[in-house]
Design a protein around this motif. Sequence first.
Motif, mmCIF file in Angstrom:
data_model
loop_
_atom_site.group_PDB
_atom_site.id
_atom_site.type_symbol
_atom_site.label_atom_id
_atom_site.label_comp_id
_atom_site.label_asym_id
_atom_site.label_seq_id
_atom_site.Cartn_x
_atom_site.Cartn_y
_atom_site.Cartn_z
ATOM 1 N N ASN A 14 -27.144 -27.260 48.197
ATOM 2 C CA ASN A 14 -27.084 -25.863 48.632
ATOM 3 C C ASN A 14 -26.394 -25.047 47.550
ATOM 4 N N ARG A 15 -26.943 -23.866 47.309
ATOM 5 C CA ARG A 15 -26.344 -22.951 46.332
ATOM 6 C C ARG A 15 -26.234 -21.586 46.992
ATOM 7 N N GLY A 16 -25.034 -21.051 47.014
ATOM 8 C CA GLY A 16 -24.831 -19.747 47.649
ATOM 9 C C GLY A 16 -23.776 -18.953 46.917
ATOM 10 N N GLU A 17 -23.455 -17.803 47.474
ATOM 11 C CA GLU A 17 -22.439 -16.938 46.851
ATOM 12 C C GLU A 17 -21.068 -17.595 46.823
ATOM 13 N N SER A 18 -20.803 -18.463 47.820
ATOM 14 C CA SER A 18 -19.481 -19.094 47.883
ATOM 15 C C SER A 18 -19.361 -20.322 46.981
ATOM 16 N N GLY A 19 -20.476 -20.861 46.498
ATOM 17 C CA GLY A 19 -20.393 -22.008 45.611
ATOM 18 C C GLY A 19 -21.620 -22.889 45.656
ATOM 19 N N VAL A 20 -21.444 -24.090 45.123
ATOM 20 C CA VAL A 20 -22.527 -25.061 45.011
ATOM 21 C C VAL A 20 -22.109 -26.327 45.760
ATOM 22 N N ASP A 21 -22.953 -26.751 46.706
ATOM 23 C CA ASP A 21 -22.740 -28.023 47.397
ATOM 24 C C ASP A 21 -23.681 -29.029 46.758
ATOM 25 N N LEU A 22 -23.184 -30.249 46.556
ATOM 26 C CA LEU A 22 -24.021 -31.263 45.927
ATOM 27 C C LEU A 22 -23.591 -32.660 46.330
ATOM 28 N N ILE A 23 -24.477 -33.591 46.094
ATOM 29 C CA ILE A 23 -24.167 -35.009 46.252
ATOM 30 C C ILE A 23 -24.104 -35.576 44.844
ATOM 31 N N ALA A 24 -22.986 -36.195 44.514
ATOM 32 C CA ALA A 24 -22.817 -36.806 43.194
ATOM 33 C C ALA A 24 -22.804 -38.319 43.360
ATOM 34 N N ALA A 25 -23.382 -38.997 42.383
ATOM 35 C CA ALA A 25 -23.430 -40.460 42.384
ATOM 36 C C ALA A 25 -22.862 -40.963 41.062
ATOM 37 N N ALA A 26 -22.062 -42.013 41.143
ATOM 38 C CA ALA A 26 -21.512 -42.632 39.936
ATOM 39 C C ALA A 26 -21.843 -44.118 39.961
ATOM 40 N N VAL A 27 -22.274 -44.619 38.812
ATOM 41 C CA VAL A 27 -22.582 -46.038 38.665
ATOM 42 C C VAL A 27 -21.783 -46.542 37.476
ATOM 43 N N GLY A 28 -21.069 -47.633 37.697
ATOM 44 C CA GLY A 28 -20.254 -48.208 36.634
ATOM 45 C C GLY A 28 -21.099 -48.815 35.532
ATOM 46 N N PRO A 29 -20.549 -48.880 34.322
ATOM 47 C CA PRO A 29 -21.314 -49.386 33.177
ATOM 48 C C PRO A 29 -21.740 -50.846 33.331
ATOM 49 N N ASN A 30 -20.960 -51.663 34.031
ATOM 50 C CA ASN A 30 -21.340 -53.071 34.201
ATOM 51 C C ASN A 30 -22.625 -53.206 35.008
ATOM 52 N N SER A 31 -22.777 -52.398 36.063
ATOM 53 C CA SER A 31 -23.994 -52.444 36.879
ATOM 54 C C SER A 31 -25.209 -52.032 36.058
ATOM 55 N N LEU A 32 -25.079 -50.957 35.292
ATOM 56 C CA LEU A 32 -26.206 -50.495 34.482
ATOM 57 C C LEU A 32 -26.564 -51.494 33.391
#
Length: 185
Positions: free
Chosen positions: A112-130
């Motif tokens: 969601n992006r609006g006047e009050s800000g940006v909502d998002l889902i962030a994902a992180a994957v560690g270097p060992n998994s990749l």
Amino acid sequence: KTMVKKLAIDWDESELRLVAAQCSGSNVTVTDAAVIPISESGINETLRSTISRLGLENTETLVAIGRGKAELRELQLPPVPDDELPDMVRFQAIRNFATAGEAATVDFLVTNRGESGVDLIAAAVGPNSLTEIRQTCEAADLLTNRICLRPLAAAALYLIHHKTSSDKDTVLIDLLSDDAEIVVS
């Protein structure tokens, strides 16, 4: 137009799933689809022998990883220009994620992006998994072009092709061999 062979794979502890296709522009023709039990030798041998048997060596490959291989967080950020968003997400991920050190790979999906800000889902994957994923694919002579988070990729694909009104929730359930992933959009 030239036809390019592409492959999408994912796996868990018990099975390897794959779809191979010939692609030309927006035309996609599925040429192989299979669910293969992982042999006692493990995923490396199962994938290598399957790719060899199907003649898919050196194929451009997308690897979908399950929810358990990434750490997810919902983040709310102030309104910022698109070009500043990746740096802000990375900074927040390093602060808020257990696995998101400097070496983690971080990606995000704006919800969601609006006047009050940006909502998002962030994902992180560690270097060992990749590294483990890339090594498994390299051992099978695959060209790993992309690695995506399976539940988010499935939801994005569904939503692109099934536009629904924004006031209705959509629940996607992906049944795996001994697990299920549920996404609510």
